[in-house]
Design an enzyme around this catalytic site. Structure first.
Site, PDB file in Angstrom:
ATOM      1  N   TRP A  10      33.466  33.653  23.485  1.00  0.00           N
ATOM      2  CA  TRP A  10      33.975  34.699  23.392  1.00  0.00           C
ATOM      3  C   TRP A  10      34.547  35.313  21.916  1.00  0.00           C
ATOM      4  CZ3 TRP A  10      34.396  37.431  28.899  1.00  0.00           C
ATOM      5  CH2 TRP A  10      33.344  37.309  29.309  1.00  0.00           C
ATOM      6  N   LYS A  11      34.856  34.375  21.418  1.00  0.00           N
ATOM      7  CA  LYS A  11      36.437  34.483  20.245  1.00  0.00           C
ATOM      8  C   LYS A  11      36.780  36.109  20.967  1.00  0.00           C
ATOM      9  CE  LYS A  11      32.695  32.455  18.161  1.00  0.00           C
ATOM     10  NZ  LYS A  11      32.493  32.031  16.561  1.00  0.00           N
ATOM     11  N   HIS A  97      38.545  24.359  17.505  1.00  0.00           N
ATOM     12  CA  HIS A  97      37.006  24.810  17.183  1.00  0.00           C
ATOM     13  C   HIS A  97      37.527  24.908  14.903  1.00  0.00           C
ATOM     14  CE1 HIS A  97      34.819  28.468  15.346  1.00  0.00           C
ATOM     15  NE2 HIS A  97      33.788  27.782  16.709  1.00  0.00           N
ATOM     16  N   GLU A  99      37.311  27.735  13.458  1.00  0.00           N
ATOM     17  CA  GLU A  99      38.112  28.223  12.888  1.00  0.00           C
ATOM     18  C   GLU A  99      39.359  28.211  13.169  1.00  0.00           C
ATOM     19  OE1 GLU A  99      35.930  31.931  15.688  1.00  0.00           O
ATOM     20  OE2 GLU A  99      33.611  31.276  14.602  1.00  0.00           O
ATOM     21  N   GLU A 169      30.261  21.100  15.751  1.00  0.00           N
ATOM     22  CA  GLU A 169      29.557  22.170  15.319  1.00  0.00           C
ATOM     23  C   GLU A 169      29.991  21.615  14.075  1.00  0.00           C
ATOM     24  OE1 GLU A 169      30.698  26.077  18.344  1.00  0.00           O
ATOM     25  OE2 GLU A 169      32.244  25.108  17.576  1.00  0.00           O
ATOM     26  N   GLY A 175      28.125  31.114  13.140  1.00  0.00           N
ATOM     27  CA  GLY A 175      28.325  32.926  13.377  1.00  0.00           C
ATOM     28  C   GLY A 175      26.990  32.841  11.685  1.00  0.00           C
ATOM     29  N   SER A 215      25.269  29.241  15.618  1.00  0.00           N
ATOM     30  CA  SER A 215      24.001  29.980  15.819  1.00  0.00           C
ATOM     31  C   SER A 215      22.952  28.690  16.466  1.00  0.00           C
ATOM     32  CB  SER A 215      23.128  29.320  14.821  1.00  0.00           C
ATOM     33  OG  SER A 215      24.482  30.006  13.450  1.00  0.00           O
ATOM     34  N   GLY A 236      28.264  31.011  20.640  1.00  0.00           N
ATOM     35  CA  GLY A 236      29.132  32.284  19.937  1.00  0.00           C
ATOM     36  C   GLY A 236      28.658  33.049  20.452  1.00  0.00           C
ATOM     37  N   GLY A 237      28.626  33.767  19.141  1.00  0.00           N
ATOM     38  CA  GLY A 237      27.874  35.416  18.825  1.00  0.00           C
ATOM     39  C   GLY A 237      26.632  34.965  20.364  1.00  0.00           C
TER      40      GLY A 237
HETATM   41  P1  PGA Z   1      27.950  31.026  17.173  1.00  0.00           P
HETATM   42  O1  PGA Z   1      29.639  30.498  16.646  1.00  0.00           O
HETATM   43  O2  PGA Z   1      26.805  30.713  18.459  1.00  0.00           O
HETATM   44  O3  PGA Z   1      27.967  32.420  16.651  1.00  0.00           O
HETATM   45  O4  PGA Z   1      27.136  30.474  15.889  1.00  0.00           O
HETATM   46  C1  PGA Z   1      29.927  28.891  17.730  1.00  0.00           C
HETATM   47  C2  PGA Z   1      30.581  28.380  17.789  1.00  0.00           C
HETATM   48  O5  PGA Z   1      31.754  29.739  17.007  1.00  0.00           O
HETATM   49  O6  PGA Z   1      31.477  28.765  18.978  1.00  0.00           O
END
Ligand code: PGA
Length: 252
Positions: A10-11, A97, A99, A169, A175, A215, A236-237
């Site tokens: 969920w970030k 991750h 990020e 990833e 994203g 994605s 993610g999203g």
């Molecule tokens: P995303 O993110 O599905 O929005 O690309 C994946 C993630 O960061 O784990």
């Protein structure tokens, strides 16, 4: 047989009410509609871990933290340690991750400490690896993920590594709406499995769940999850919309 897993990251999203609604909706839909053996994992922000775990874990859905500190306790203002995460009912922790690596400059060395503390605290790491776009364009993607594994997890003994989940990833797919093609995903997952085989032998390599992230959505999940070496996804999203997330879970 290795586990099929779909984890929702969920970030930094959802206030308390939103987190409660999202978890409640997912729980309802999973209970009614998901009949395959898939481990569903929700990774809300730290603040909501306890409430979400309390809500979903009696029904077989697990909870992950999105990160943990590289120290066990003490004067580290703002940090949350692996034992604290374990104590509120989480079973997993996402480590490395992209990020965290790129925005917060976490090094492979720091990630090693996090992996060790997570395992010591009886949390299962979901360890993320993946190359950036220029690295792929230069053809270095395999070298990059191999180094990430060697520097942060391959120090673990076979016993300690057993159960660790790896999430591939590609950073250029996170994203961005650009997903790895099925060929790119399978090629990398097969390569990662071959590294696991060299390091830990066939039983571990066959038994380790390798997730794809970047994605992944309800339109492409079926094709990705059908690949021989893809055992699920880190989402993610699309994990922030209950209908989309549950459709992804149903894509096996
Ligand atoms: P995303 O993110 O599905 O929005 O690309 C994946 C993630 O960061 O784990």
């Amino acid at each position: 047989m290795r586990k099929k897993i779909v984890a929702g990251n969920w970030k930094m999203n959802c206030n308390r009410e939103e987190a409660f609604s999202l978890a409640t909706e997912i729980l309802g839909m999973v209970t009614d509609e998901v009949h395959q053996p898939v481990q569903v994992i929700l990774a809300p922000p730290y603040l909501h871990l306890s409430a979400v775990a309390h809500l979903v874990s009696p029904n077989g859905i697990s909870v992950a933290a999105q990160n943990c500190a590289s120290e066990i306790s003490g004067a580290f203002t703002g940090e949350v340690s692996a034992p604290m995460i374990k104590s509120v009912g989480a079973e997993y922790v996402i480590i490395g991750h992209s990020e965290r690596r790129h925005i917060f400059n976490e090094s492979n060395e720091e990630l090693t400490k996090k992996v060790n503390l997570a395992i010591q605290s009886k949390l299962i790491p979901i360890f993320c690896i993946g190359e950036m776009l220029p690295e792929r364009e230069a053809g270095h993607q395999q070298k990059v993920v191999e180094q990430q594994l060697r520097e942060s997890v391959f120090h673990l003994s076979t016993d300690l590594f057993a159960g660790v989940i790896i999430a591939y990833e590609p950073v250029w797919a996170i994203g961005t709406g650009k997903t790895a093609s099925p060929e790119q995903a399978q090629e990398m997952h097969e390569f990662i499995r071959s590294l696991l085989k060299k390091q830990y032998g066939e039983a571990i390599s066959d038994g380790t769940s390798l997730l794809y992230g970047g994605s992944c959505n309800e339109k492409n999940a079926h094709e990705l999850f059908a690949l021989a070496d893809v055992d699920g996804g880190l989402i993610g999203g699309a994990a922030l919309k209950s209908r989309s997330f549950v459709n992804i879970i149903k894509s096996f």
